[in-house]
Design a protein around this motif. Structure first.
Motif, PDB file in Angstrom:
ATOM      1  N   TRP A   1       0.802  -1.212   0.000  1.00 19.57           N
ATOM      2  CA  TRP A   1       0.000   0.000   0.000  1.00 19.57           C
ATOM      3  C   TRP A   1       0.843   1.276   0.000  1.00 19.57           C
ATOM      4  O   TRP A   1       0.299   2.370   0.106  1.00 19.57           O
ATOM      5  CB  TRP A   1      -0.946  -0.009   1.192  1.00 19.57           C
ATOM      6  CG  TRP A   1      -2.033  -1.020   1.062  1.00 19.57           C
ATOM      7  CD1 TRP A   1      -1.997  -2.332   1.441  1.00 19.57           C
ATOM      8  CD2 TRP A   1      -3.330  -0.823   0.493  1.00 19.57           C
ATOM      9  NE1 TRP A   1      -3.185  -2.954   1.140  1.00 19.57           N
ATOM     10  CE2 TRP A   1      -4.031  -2.058   0.562  1.00 19.57           C
ATOM     11  CE3 TRP A   1      -3.981   0.282  -0.081  1.00 19.57           C
ATOM     12  CZ2 TRP A   1      -5.329  -2.213   0.092  1.00 19.57           C
ATOM     13  CZ3 TRP A   1      -5.289   0.124  -0.546  1.00 19.57           C
ATOM     14  CH2 TRP A   1      -5.944  -1.112  -0.458  1.00 19.57           C
ATOM     15  N   LEU A   2       2.152   1.150  -0.126  1.00 20.04           N
ATOM     16  CA  LEU A   2       3.012   2.332  -0.161  1.00 20.04           C
ATOM     17  C   LEU A   2       3.016   2.921  -1.564  1.00 20.04           C
ATOM     18  O   LEU A   2       3.525   2.318  -2.499  1.00 20.04           O
ATOM     19  CB  LEU A   2       4.429   1.975   0.273  1.00 20.04           C
ATOM     20  CG  LEU A   2       4.583   1.433   1.696  1.00 20.04           C
ATOM     21  CD1 LEU A   2       6.058   1.187   2.005  1.00 20.04           C
ATOM     22  CD2 LEU A   2       3.975   2.387   2.711  1.00 20.04           C
ATOM     23  N   ALA A   3       2.449   4.107  -1.699  1.00 22.64           N
ATOM     24  CA  ALA A   3       2.352   4.759  -3.005  1.00 22.64           C
ATOM     25  C   ALA A   3       3.573   5.644  -3.242  1.00 22.64           C
ATOM     26  O   ALA A   3       3.896   6.494  -2.407  1.00 22.64           O
ATOM     27  CB  ALA A   3       1.085   5.611  -3.067  1.00 22.64           C
ATOM     28  N   PRO A   4       4.274   5.487  -4.366  1.00 21.11           N
ATOM     29  CA  PRO A   4       5.417   6.357  -4.666  1.00 21.11           C
ATOM     30  C   PRO A   4       4.954   7.769  -4.987  1.00 21.11           C
ATOM     31  O   PRO A   4       4.158   7.987  -5.895  1.00 21.11           O
ATOM     32  CB  PRO A   4       6.067   5.675  -5.870  1.00 21.11           C
ATOM     33  CG  PRO A   4       4.989   4.859  -6.490  1.00 21.11           C
ATOM     34  CD  PRO A   4       4.051   4.455  -5.397  1.00 21.11           C
ATOM     35  N   LEU A   5       5.483   8.739  -4.230  1.00 20.30           N
ATOM     36  CA  LEU A   5       5.086  10.139  -4.397  1.00 20.30           C
ATOM     37  C   LEU A   5       6.066  10.927  -5.260  1.00 20.30           C
ATOM     38  O   LEU A   5       5.675  11.823  -5.990  1.00 20.30           O
ATOM     39  CB  LEU A   5       5.000  10.816  -3.030  1.00 20.30           C
ATOM     40  CG  LEU A   5       3.704  10.690  -2.253  1.00 20.30           C
ATOM     41  CD1 LEU A   5       3.844  11.397  -0.908  1.00 20.30           C
ATOM     42  CD2 LEU A   5       2.534  11.268  -3.029  1.00 20.30           C
ATOM     43  N   GLY A   6       7.341  10.651  -5.106  1.00 24.96           N
ATOM     44  CA  GLY A   6       8.377  11.425  -5.759  1.00 24.96           C
ATOM     45  C   GLY A   6       9.667  11.264  -4.981  1.00 24.96           C
ATOM     46  O   GLY A   6       9.962  10.176  -4.485  1.00 24.96           O
ATOM     47  N   HIS A   7      10.414  12.353  -4.822  1.00 25.28           N
ATOM     48  CA  HIS A   7      11.688  12.312  -4.108  1.00 25.28           C
ATOM     49  C   HIS A   7      11.734  13.401  -3.051  1.00 25.28           C
ATOM     50  O   HIS A   7      11.057  14.423  -3.161  1.00 25.28           O
ATOM     51  CB  HIS A   7      12.858  12.471  -5.081  1.00 25.28           C
ATOM     52  CG  HIS A   7      13.043  11.290  -5.980  1.00 25.28           C
ATOM     53  ND1 HIS A   7      12.205  11.029  -7.043  1.00 25.28           N
ATOM     54  CD2 HIS A   7      13.960  10.288  -5.964  1.00 25.28           C
ATOM     55  CE1 HIS A   7      12.591   9.914  -7.653  1.00 25.28           C
ATOM     56  NE2 HIS A   7      13.660   9.449  -7.021  1.00 25.28           N
ATOM     57  N   GLY A   8      12.576  13.176  -2.036  1.00 24.20           N
ATOM     58  CA  GLY A   8      12.691  14.192  -1.003  1.00 24.20           C
ATOM     59  C   GLY A   8      13.586  13.755   0.129  1.00 24.20           C
ATOM     60  O   GLY A   8      14.347  12.789   0.018  1.00 24.20           O
ATOM     61  N   GLY A   9      13.467  14.465   1.251  1.00 23.67           N
ATOM     62  CA  GLY A   9      14.297  14.175   2.414  1.00 23.67           C
ATOM     63  C   GLY A   9      15.713  14.663   2.236  1.00 23.67           C
ATOM     64  O   GLY A   9      16.089  15.215   1.198  1.00 23.67           O
ATOM     65  N   ASP A  10      16.533  14.463   3.245  1.00 25.03           N
ATOM     66  CA  ASP A  10      17.923  14.903   3.200  1.00 25.03           C
ATOM     67  C   ASP A  10      18.725  14.186   2.119  1.00 25.03           C
ATOM     68  O   ASP A  10      19.716  14.717   1.605  1.00 25.03           O
ATOM     69  CB  ASP A  10      18.587  14.674   4.558  1.00 25.03           C
ATOM     70  CG  ASP A  10      17.964  15.525   5.652  1.00 25.03           C
ATOM     71  OD1 ASP A  10      17.384  16.581   5.313  1.00 25.03           O
ATOM     72  OD2 ASP A  10      18.048  15.144   6.833  1.00 25.03           O
ATOM     73  N   ASP A  11      18.302  12.972   1.767  1.00 16.58           N
ATOM     74  CA  ASP A  11      19.036  12.200   0.770  1.00 16.58           C
ATOM     75  C   ASP A  11      18.464  12.329  -0.635  1.00 16.58           C
ATOM     76  O   ASP A  11      18.972  11.722  -1.575  1.00 16.58           O
ATOM     77  CB  ASP A  11      19.071  10.725   1.164  1.00 16.58           C
ATOM     78  CG  ASP A  11      17.670  10.100   1.244  1.00 16.58           C
ATOM     79  OD1 ASP A  11      16.678  10.861   1.147  1.00 16.58           O
ATOM     80  OD2 ASP A  11      17.586   8.871   1.411  1.00 16.58           O
ATOM     81  N   ALA A  12      17.406  13.130  -0.783  1.00 13.87           N
ATOM     82  CA  ALA A  12      16.743  13.295  -2.082  1.00 13.87           C
ATOM     83  C   ALA A  12      16.355  11.953  -2.688  1.00 13.87           C
ATOM     84  O   ALA A  12      16.301  11.794  -3.907  1.00 13.87           O
ATOM     85  CB  ALA A  12      17.620  14.081  -3.053  1.00 13.87           C
TER      86      ALA A  12
ATOM     87  N   ARG B   1      10.347   8.731  -2.053  1.00  8.34           N
ATOM     88  CA  ARG B   1       9.474   8.819  -0.893  1.00  8.34           C
ATOM     89  C   ARG B   1       8.109   8.234  -1.242  1.00  8.34           C
ATOM     90  O   ARG B   1       7.610   8.399  -2.358  1.00  8.34           O
ATOM     91  CB  ARG B   1       9.317  10.271  -0.430  1.00  8.34           C
ATOM     92  CG  ARG B   1      10.581  10.833   0.230  1.00  8.34           C
ATOM     93  CD  ARG B   1      10.935  10.036   1.468  1.00  8.34           C
ATOM     94  NE  ARG B   1      12.086  10.560   2.190  1.00  8.34           N
ATOM     95  CZ  ARG B   1      13.346  10.181   1.984  1.00  8.34           C
ATOM     96  NH1 ARG B   1      13.617   9.296   1.023  1.00  8.34           N
ATOM     97  NH2 ARG B   1      14.326  10.668   2.705  1.00  8.34           N
ATOM     98  N   LEU B   2       7.535   7.523  -0.271  1.00 13.01           N
ATOM     99  CA  LEU B   2       6.252   6.863  -0.451  1.00 13.01           C
ATOM    100  C   LEU B   2       5.318   7.231   0.697  1.00 13.01           C
ATOM    101  O   LEU B   2       5.761   7.705   1.747  1.00 13.01           O
ATOM    102  CB  LEU B   2       6.437   5.336  -0.494  1.00 13.01           C
ATOM    103  CG  LEU B   2       7.347   4.768  -1.581  1.00 13.01           C
ATOM    104  CD1 LEU B   2       8.761   4.578  -1.049  1.00 13.01           C
ATOM    105  CD2 LEU B   2       6.801   3.451  -2.092  1.00 13.01           C
ATOM    106  N   LEU B   3       4.028   6.989   0.474  1.00  6.25           N
ATOM    107  CA  LEU B   3       3.026   7.255   1.496  1.00  6.25           C
ATOM    108  C   LEU B   3       2.062   6.081   1.561  1.00  6.25           C
ATOM    109  O   LEU B   3       1.662   5.530   0.538  1.00  6.25           O
ATOM    110  CB  LEU B   3       2.270   8.543   1.177  1.00  6.25           C
ATOM    111  CG  LEU B   3       1.448   9.162   2.304  1.00  6.25           C
ATOM    112  CD1 LEU B   3       2.334   9.529   3.499  1.00  6.25           C
ATOM    113  CD2 LEU B   3       0.729  10.408   1.809  1.00  6.25           C
ATOM    114  N   ASP B   4       1.693   5.700   2.773  1.00  8.64           N
ATOM    115  CA  ASP B   4       0.869   4.520   3.010  1.00  8.64           C
ATOM    116  C   ASP B   4      -0.608   4.843   2.776  1.00  8.64           C
ATOM    117  O   ASP B   4      -1.264   5.466   3.607  1.00  8.64           O
ATOM    118  CB  ASP B   4       1.078   4.053   4.450  1.00  8.64           C
ATOM    119  CG  ASP B   4       0.386   2.729   4.752  1.00  8.64           C
ATOM    120  OD1 ASP B   4      -0.317   2.219   3.867  1.00  8.64           O
ATOM    121  OD2 ASP B   4       0.576   2.225   5.877  1.00  8.64           O
TER     122      ASP B   4
END
Length: 245
Positions: free
Chosen positions: A11-22, A25-28
């Protein structure tokens, strides 16, 4: 099939990129999820990313002018009746944001396990407040994916908007705007530079933790609302990264 739905990380949907490591990122989307931002921030596109992923795993009910997440089908026929099928093994059902369309929802979601998708939920709350409140407590709905303007959600205290806000889970686009921290009870302005954000840029919020995300839809994704259209758990540190194969 049921095995795919129950697989780890399904159920983790890929959103794009981000965070300190670029990194990715996914969202449940097995959880209630809220997407907020000002007009033009990319709310409908982000909601479309989440809805499309959920439609691969189970039945989806879309309320309003948002096209089905599986294809560009019309939202309803000329009589306003819900349409089914197209693109997945499970049903995708779309109903108009009208009293008649929303009255059909309880019967449509019998059997449980449904994902409810509502774009412009603030418009629904303003124009049809009774129907908006009822959507928050439908027995057959397992999770809600909702988009609305930042300002409208900060005032929500009941119904569908209050339900998804309480989850503290979602995306705050253009998070430097006034009131953005109040939406999911999480400080979010620090994740972006001062000033206006590009569409799709914002804070990924999971249980009180926020990090930068630049949301990018997969190629060919249909947005949840055309620009000129308008309708009458587990704790994961600082978002979710893609698990290694």
């Amino acid at each position: 099939d049921s095995a795919a739905r129950e697989a780890p990380h399904a159920w983790l949907a890929p959103l794009g990129h981000g965070g300190d490591d670029a990194g990715p990122r996914l969202l449940d989307v097995a959880r209630d999820t809220l997407v907020v931002g000002p007009p033009g921030s990319g709310r409908s596109t982000v909601l479309g990313i989440l809805a499309r992923h959920a439609a691969r795993l189970g039945p989806v009910l879309v309320v309003g002018s948002c096209p089905p997440p599986t294809a560009g089908r019309q939202a309803a026929d000329e009589d306003g009746d819900a349409l089914r099928g197209g693109g997945t093994d499970d049903a995708t059902v779309v109903v108009p944001m009208t009293p008649e369309g929303l009255a059909s929802v309880p019967d449509l979601v019998t059997g449980g396990g449904w994902t409810l998708v509502v774009d412009d939920a603030d418009v629904l709350a303003r124009l049809l407040p009774v129907e908006h409140d009822r959507l928050a407590a439908l027995p057959g709905v397992a999770r809600c994916l909702v988009a609305a303007t930042t300002a409208s959600v900060t005032l929500a205290s009941r119904g569908l908007l209050a339900r998804v806000r309480a989850a503290r889970h979602g995306v705050v686009l253009d998070p430097g705007r006034p009131g953005a921290a109040d939406v999911l009870a999480t400080e979010v302005a620090h994740v972006v530079e001062p000033g206006p954000c590009a569409p799709g840029r914002g804070a990924l919020v999971v249980d009180g933790r926020a990090e930068l995300v630049q949301c990018r839809p997969p190629d060919g994704l249909v947005q949840c609302r055309p620009p000129d259209a308008h309708p009458a758990r587990r704790d994961r540190p600082r978002g979710v990264t893609v698990p290694e194969a």
